[in-house]
Design a protein around this motif. Structure first.
Motif, PDB file in Angstrom:
ATOM      1  N   MET A 114       1.258  -1.234   0.149  1.00 37.88           N
ATOM      2  CA  MET A 114      -0.229  -0.531  -0.171  1.00 37.88           C
ATOM      3  C   MET A 114       1.107   1.290  -0.445  1.00 37.88           C
ATOM      4  SD  MET A 114      -3.593  -0.776   2.987  1.00 37.88           S
ATOM      5  CE  MET A 114      -3.093   1.241   2.400  1.00 37.88           C
ATOM      6  N   LEU A 115       2.087   0.990   0.802  1.00 36.50           N
ATOM      7  CA  LEU A 115       3.137   2.066   1.159  1.00 36.50           C
ATOM      8  C   LEU A 115       3.600   2.460  -0.478  1.00 36.50           C
ATOM      9  CD1 LEU A 115       4.572   1.620   4.409  1.00 36.50           C
ATOM     10  CD2 LEU A 115       2.847   3.464   4.026  1.00 36.50           C
ATOM     11  N   HIS A 116       3.763   1.394  -1.083  1.00 35.12           N
ATOM     12  CA  HIS A 116       4.407   1.714  -2.246  1.00 35.12           C
ATOM     13  C   HIS A 116       3.907   1.334  -3.378  1.00 35.12           C
ATOM     14  CE1 HIS A 116       7.984   0.847  -0.499  1.00 35.12           C
ATOM     15  NE2 HIS A 116       8.315   2.216  -0.244  1.00 35.12           N
ATOM     16  N   ALA A 117       2.192   1.478  -3.015  1.00 32.62           N
ATOM     17  CA  ALA A 117       1.537   1.270  -4.409  1.00 32.62           C
ATOM     18  C   ALA A 117       1.776   2.206  -5.956  1.00 32.62           C
ATOM     19  CB  ALA A 117      -0.429   1.611  -3.987  1.00 32.62           C
TER      20      ALA A 117
ATOM     21  N   LYS B  27      11.741  14.533  -1.450  1.00 36.38           N
ATOM     22  CA  LYS B  27      10.940  14.331  -2.749  1.00 36.38           C
ATOM     23  C   LYS B  27      10.407  13.223  -3.498  1.00 36.38           C
ATOM     24  CE  LYS B  27      12.072  17.676  -6.514  1.00 36.38           C
ATOM     25  NZ  LYS B  27      13.424  18.232  -7.829  1.00 36.38           N
ATOM     26  N   GLN B  28      11.499  12.063  -3.374  1.00 34.41           N
ATOM     27  CA  GLN B  28      11.528  10.838  -3.877  1.00 34.41           C
ATOM     28  C   GLN B  28      11.272   9.632  -3.435  1.00 34.41           C
ATOM     29  OE1 GLN B  28      15.671  10.304  -6.717  1.00 34.41           O
ATOM     30  NE2 GLN B  28      15.649  12.314  -6.112  1.00 34.41           N
ATOM     31  N   GLY B  29      11.107   9.769  -2.528  1.00 34.20           N
ATOM     32  CA  GLY B  29      11.245   8.216  -1.447  1.00 34.20           C
ATOM     33  C   GLY B  29      12.288   7.541  -1.289  1.00 34.20           C
ATOM     34  N   TYR B  30      12.152   6.945  -0.263  1.00 35.29           N
ATOM     35  CA  TYR B  30      13.260   5.951  -0.121  1.00 35.29           C
ATOM     36  C   TYR B  30      14.393   5.330  -0.801  1.00 35.29           C
ATOM     37  CZ  TYR B  30      16.679   3.202   2.782  1.00 35.29           C
ATOM     38  OH  TYR B  30      17.503   2.708   3.205  1.00 35.29           O
ATOM     39  N   ASN B  31      13.245   4.499  -1.892  1.00 31.41           N
ATOM     40  CA  ASN B  31      14.297   3.357  -2.587  1.00 31.41           C
ATOM     41  C   ASN B  31      15.632   4.019  -4.203  1.00 31.41           C
ATOM     42  OD1 ASN B  31      14.168   1.147  -1.216  1.00 31.41           O
ATOM     43  ND2 ASN B  31      12.133   1.218  -1.502  1.00 31.41           N
ATOM     44  N   PRO B  32      14.002   4.942  -4.113  1.00 31.29           N
ATOM     45  CA  PRO B  32      14.991   5.582  -5.193  1.00 31.29           C
ATOM     46  C   PRO B  32      15.671   6.773  -5.867  1.00 31.29           C
ATOM     47  CG  PRO B  32      12.239   6.385  -5.276  1.00 31.29           C
ATOM     48  CD  PRO B  32      12.598   5.451  -3.914  1.00 31.29           C
ATOM     49  N   VAL B  33      16.490   6.757  -4.337  1.00 35.54           N
ATOM     50  CA  VAL B  33      17.763   7.939  -3.853  1.00 35.54           C
ATOM     51  C   VAL B  33      18.806   6.866  -3.759  1.00 35.54           C
ATOM     52  CG1 VAL B  33      18.215   9.462  -2.252  1.00 35.54           C
ATOM     53  CG2 VAL B  33      16.041   9.731  -3.253  1.00 35.54           C
ATOM     54  N   THR B  34      19.681   6.877  -4.258  1.00 39.16           N
ATOM     55  CA  THR B  34      21.007   6.130  -4.167  1.00 39.16           C
ATOM     56  C   THR B  34      21.887   6.944  -3.460  1.00 39.16           C
ATOM     57  OG1 THR B  34      22.335   6.676  -6.550  1.00 39.16           O
ATOM     58  CG2 THR B  34      20.531   5.296  -6.613  1.00 39.16           C
ATOM     59  N   CYS B  60      18.859   7.114   7.047  1.00 43.33           N
ATOM     60  CA  CYS B  60      17.468   7.594   6.492  1.00 43.33           C
ATOM     61  C   CYS B  60      17.049   7.918   8.551  1.00 43.33           C
ATOM     62  CB  CYS B  60      16.474   6.719   5.951  1.00 43.33           C
ATOM     63  SG  CYS B  60      15.219   6.742   6.126  1.00 43.33           S
ATOM     64  N   ALA B  61      17.296   6.333   8.872  1.00 42.83           N
ATOM     65  CA  ALA B  61      16.211   6.444  10.520  1.00 42.83           C
ATOM     66  C   ALA B  61      17.293   7.498  10.703  1.00 42.83           C
ATOM     67  CB  ALA B  61      17.529   5.850  10.913  1.00 42.83           C
ATOM     68  N   ILE B 109       7.871   6.701   4.907  1.00 39.71           N
ATOM     69  CA  ILE B 109       9.119   6.706   4.772  1.00 39.71           C
ATOM     70  C   ILE B 109       9.251   5.300   5.857  1.00 39.71           C
ATOM     71  CG2 ILE B 109      11.423   6.878   5.396  1.00 39.71           C
ATOM     72  CD1 ILE B 109      11.122   9.451   2.297  1.00 39.71           C
ATOM     73  N   LEU B 110       8.378   6.754   7.074  1.00 42.05           N
ATOM     74  CA  LEU B 110       8.545   6.915   8.534  1.00 42.05           C
ATOM     75  C   LEU B 110       7.548   5.013   8.938  1.00 42.05           C
ATOM     76  CD1 LEU B 110       9.337   7.026  11.835  1.00 42.05           C
ATOM     77  CD2 LEU B 110       6.768   8.520  11.772  1.00 42.05           C
ATOM     78  N   MET B 111       7.085   4.765   8.199  1.00 40.75           N
ATOM     79  CA  MET B 111       5.607   4.208   8.303  1.00 40.75           C
ATOM     80  C   MET B 111       6.571   2.549   7.990  1.00 40.75           C
ATOM     81  SD  MET B 111       2.621   4.333   9.591  1.00 40.75           S
ATOM     82  CE  MET B 111       3.031   5.413  10.671  1.00 40.75           C
TER      83      MET B 111
END
Lengths: 211, 211
Positions: A114-117, B27-34, B60-61, B109-111
């Motif tokens: 859901m978060l990444h939907a 801006k982009q979310g966790y995964n997309p950022v390298t 991130c933490a 990101i927190l979730m």
DNA sequence: GAAGAATGTGACCTACGGTCATATTTTGAC
DNA sequence: GTCAAAATATGACCGTAGGTCACATTCTTC
């Protein structure tokens, strides 16, 4: 063109892959399971997996959708017992809680999806199913509130139903998730059940009193 | 041994990296950022990042923890106005909602982090901070309920506070997340606010009536 | 039984988190 | 000022995992 038997066998393979993936995902979680793991468990090569599914995400999405469809079919009968709206609400919540306590990793994986939907790349068919099941989920909670209004049990204005239709899902999800990841393993199930029941009973009191 | 200036400069670099990462993540979310993206934005090489942080997760933490600490400092004064427990509860919820509406990606990101909390490999210091902030978060909601009981406003048994302390977080998180990912962008903020307020007012009614 | 469709394989590609040998800069003792 | 040690910085390199593709095998159909 595929013959009937061929088609049936193809469908069979697809299900074999889904079963293999399901066992792995629900044991280890989404990320730790690789497509090669799934292939190995399904006794196929990695390449073959992609003859049946377009991506790892797609596999997981289809598993979740199958489960959600199953959940909705379980929920359907709750309106048929002639119970009070409060009882229906509590019944619904218990089915929901049971559902996740049976396969605990399911919850984490579903939330993750859901978060990444909006950044998932899924097939049109899968997206169609997601929209369908989302609407069914929303209508379930709306129907419960409406049922309570019709019975004269919940003193709710009709226009409020829409504003708070997510509150029920939210409450249940929140309680489950927080207890699932904060509390001690040994007391988890008991705490989730008591948290949900206590919280819901307070909410129902509010619904009955609502201005 | 590091001199004072050296130490200050090191701390400065650390903050520069965190700021760069924060902007990118939100801006982009966790995964997309390298990690290379972060390095580039902070005008450093990739390797240098690992002189200040042990992993991408760690970066991130630490960003999230800084934000959560800031949230708690904002929440602290809500008990000081002499308001009724209901007002405190609603005030708390509004701070929480505001917090996420300001930086919407923060919530996702927190979730995400909470969902994977048990499989993250973080430094001891970060883990210590996580435990600390988790306890603070729990005690905030407990304190609100307790405040209501002490004021004679919430007809709650003391033993129920523990069972439902997560319900408040759950309700808020659930409403925010569902509206955030299901609804249309244009009506999102309004819906989240009205959903939270309606749902909370019903809950408060229940608290006042609670058997 | 042959052509073509469907299915299956695993080496290979790319991207990313993380490491390391090496280079440069700073520090502080003499 | 000199120089060795410590701190900081670099980017080529590594391992892994999702996904692709040329090629092999099997099945269908005429």
């Amino acid at each position: 063109m595929l013959g009937k038997r061929r088609k049936r066998e193809r469908e069979q393979r697809r299900k074999t892959i889904l079963r293999a993936a399901r066992r792995l995902f629900f044991k280890q979680g989404y990320n730790p399971v690789t497509v090669s793991d799934i292939a190995k468990k399904a006794e196929l090569s990695k390449g073959a997996i992609y003859l049946y599914f377009s991506s790892k995400e797609e596999i997981c999405a289809q598993i979740l959708l199958d489960d959600i469809e199953r959940f909705h079919s379980e929920v359907l009968p709750i309106f048929e017992g002639g119970d009070s709206a409060s009882e229906v609400l509590i019944g619904f919540a218990n089915i929901y809680v049971d559902f996740f306590l049976k396969d605990r990793e399911l919850f984490r994986i579903l939330m993750n999806f859901m978060l990444h939907a909006n950044s998932l790349n899924l097939s049109d068919d899968t997206n169609r199913r997601i929209i369908l099941e989302t609407n069914r989920a929303i209508s379930v909670t709306e129907n419960i509130f409406q049922y309570g209004i019709d019975k004269g049990e919940f003193l709710l204005k009709k226009e409020d139903v829409r504003a708070m239709r997510n509150s029920l899902w939210g409450m249940l999800n929140g309680i489950i998730s927080l207890h699932l990841f904060i509390g001690r393993e040994s007391t988890r199930e008991k705490r989730i059940r008591s948290g949900v029941n206590k919280c819901l009973s307070i909410f129902i009191e509010g619904l009955k009193k609502s201005e």
